[in-house]
Design an enzyme around this catalytic site. Structure first.
Site, mmCIF file in Angstrom:
data_model
loop_
_atom_site.group_PDB
_atom_site.id
_atom_site.type_symbol
_atom_site.label_atom_id
_atom_site.label_comp_id
_atom_site.label_asym_id
_atom_site.label_seq_id
_atom_site.Cartn_x
_atom_site.Cartn_y
_atom_site.Cartn_z
ATOM 1 N N GLU A 199 6.577 -9.539 4.131
ATOM 2 C CA GLU A 199 7.924 -9.038 4.408
ATOM 3 C C GLU A 199 7.891 -7.515 4.422
ATOM 4 O O GLU A 199 7.427 -6.896 3.460
ATOM 5 C CB GLU A 199 8.909 -9.520 3.341
ATOM 6 C CG GLU A 199 9.014 -11.032 3.236
ATOM 7 C CD GLU A 199 8.106 -11.644 2.174
ATOM 8 O OE1 GLU A 199 7.626 -10.908 1.291
ATOM 9 O OE2 GLU A 199 7.857 -12.855 2.244
ATOM 10 N N GLN A 232 -2.184 -4.832 -1.409
ATOM 11 C CA GLN A 232 -3.343 -5.166 -2.235
ATOM 12 C C GLN A 232 -3.020 -6.362 -3.123
ATOM 13 O O GLN A 232 -1.973 -6.404 -3.772
ATOM 14 C CB GLN A 232 -3.760 -3.995 -3.114
ATOM 15 C CG GLN A 232 -5.026 -4.315 -3.904
ATOM 16 C CD GLN A 232 -5.501 -3.148 -4.744
ATOM 17 O OE1 GLN A 232 -4.832 -2.748 -5.674
ATOM 18 N NE2 GLN A 232 -6.664 -2.621 -4.399
ATOM 19 N N GLN A 271 0.765 -22.940 4.891
ATOM 20 C CA GLN A 271 1.421 -22.314 6.048
ATOM 21 C C GLN A 271 0.390 -21.671 6.972
ATOM 22 O O GLN A 271 -0.584 -21.093 6.520
ATOM 23 C CB GLN A 271 2.510 -21.331 5.616
ATOM 24 C CG GLN A 271 2.075 -20.208 4.731
ATOM 25 C CD GLN A 271 3.255 -19.454 4.110
ATOM 26 O OE1 GLN A 271 4.389 -19.914 4.074
ATOM 27 N NE2 GLN A 271 2.967 -18.269 3.618
ATOM 28 N N LYS A 280 0.842 -1.197 0.000
ATOM 29 C CA LYS A 280 0.000 0.000 0.000
ATOM 30 C C LYS A 280 0.879 1.250 0.000
ATOM 31 O O LYS A 280 1.906 1.307 0.661
ATOM 32 C CB LYS A 280 -0.928 -0.003 1.212
ATOM 33 C CG LYS A 280 -2.022 -1.069 1.081
ATOM 34 C CD LYS A 280 -3.037 -0.990 2.180
ATOM 35 C CE LYS A 280 -3.941 0.192 2.092
ATOM 36 N NZ LYS A 280 -5.093 0.057 1.212
ATOM 37 N N THR A 284 0.399 4.050 1.399
ATOM 38 C CA THR A 284 0.505 4.698 2.713
ATOM 39 C C THR A 284 1.816 4.301 3.387
ATOM 40 O O THR A 284 2.514 5.152 3.939
ATOM 41 C CB THR A 284 -0.692 4.307 3.607
ATOM 42 O OG1 THR A 284 -1.890 4.723 2.970
ATOM 43 C CG2 THR A 284 -0.595 4.940 4.983
ATOM 44 N N TYR A 285 2.165 3.027 3.332
ATOM 45 C CA TYR A 285 3.430 2.578 3.909
ATOM 46 C C TYR A 285 4.612 2.987 3.032
ATOM 47 O O TYR A 285 5.637 3.442 3.544
ATOM 48 C CB TYR A 285 3.421 1.064 4.131
ATOM 49 C CG TYR A 285 2.694 0.659 5.392
ATOM 50 C CD1 TYR A 285 3.154 1.066 6.638
ATOM 51 C CD2 TYR A 285 1.555 -0.130 5.349
ATOM 52 C CE1 TYR A 285 2.495 0.704 7.807
ATOM 53 C CE2 TYR A 285 0.894 -0.498 6.516
ATOM 54 C CZ TYR A 285 1.364 -0.079 7.741
ATOM 55 O OH TYR A 285 0.719 -0.436 8.897
ATOM 56 N N ALA A 286 4.497 2.831 1.721
ATOM 57 C CA ALA A 286 5.596 3.173 0.816
ATOM 58 C C ALA A 286 6.005 4.636 0.965
ATOM 59 O O ALA A 286 7.194 4.966 0.923
ATOM 60 C CB ALA A 286 5.196 2.874 -0.627
ATOM 61 N N THR A 321 2.794 -14.991 4.300
ATOM 62 C CA THR A 321 3.883 -14.370 5.050
ATOM 63 C C THR A 321 4.225 -13.053 4.365
ATOM 64 O O THR A 321 4.456 -13.006 3.161
ATOM 65 C CB THR A 321 5.112 -15.296 5.123
ATOM 66 O OG1 THR A 321 4.747 -16.473 5.866
ATOM 67 C CG2 THR A 321 6.278 -14.620 5.814
#
EC number: 3.5.4.13
Length: 188
Positions: free
Chosen positions: A137, A156, A180, A111, A113-115, A135
């Site tokens: 990262e 996304q 997993q 997303k 927002t984080y980037a 999982t």
């Protein structure tokens, strides 16, 4: 191969359990507060991060080796957020469990927002007939500590349906990350 819409994502999740739990709407608020959105979007699904994290540590001064990975490289944290040290890395898992159809491949993008905060989310494609918790990262590329929120959107997933069925699926070849259930460390 074509990208699939919100209608298809909803039908596949409600009728075939492709995403569980499934949120048919785009959720932007919880308890009257703004959150990083998750749920169904026009042509994708915004996945959430669970409260299970593994944060890289250097207390054991080991070498990071994907063929011989030492679990001591991580500290496990269960909390509603995770603080990633500067220029460091953490693993987490999704809230959602996925069951990918045989004729579908997904691509997952972090997303913005984080980037925009220097936090990069990486997830490899979900292959045909793969299933499990994903999982996640997280790389903190900044010189400052970075915060990840559990229960909120982090990436996304885009779904692509092929015109023909693959000869060999992830399940057929007994993929090493099949089924997993938690944060899964590297396997060679």
């Amino acid at each position: 191969m074509s990208i699939k819409s919100d209608k298809w994502i909803r039908r596949m999740s409600e009728e075939f359990g492709m995403i569980d739990p499934f949120e048919p709407n785009q959720i932007k608020e919880a308890d009257g507060k703004r959150i990083i959105s998750y749920g169904t979007s026009s042509y994708g699904y915004d996945i959430r991060c669970a409260n299970e994290f593994k944060i890289f540590t250097n207390i054991n001064s080991t070498i990071v080796d994907p063929k011989n990975f030492d679990p001591k490289n991580f500290v496990t944290v269960e909390d509603d957020c995770c603080i990633i040290p500067p220029n460091s890395f953490a693993l987490a898992r999704t809230v959602e469990y996925f069951r990918i159809p045989r004729n579908v491949l997904t691509v997952c993008l972090g997303k913005s927002t984080y980037a925009r905060c220097g936090i990069i989310v990486n997830v490899t494609p979900f292959e045909p007939e793969w299933e499990g918790y994903v999982t996640l990262e997280f790389s903190n590329t900044t010189p400052l500590p970075a915060k990840i929120y559990a229960g909120e959107g982090v990436a996304q997933v885009l779904f692509f349906e092929s015109d023909e069925i693959c000869k060999t699926s992830y399940k057929d070849r007994n993929g090493k990350y099949m089924g997993q259930t938690g944060v899964t460390l590297p396997k060679a």
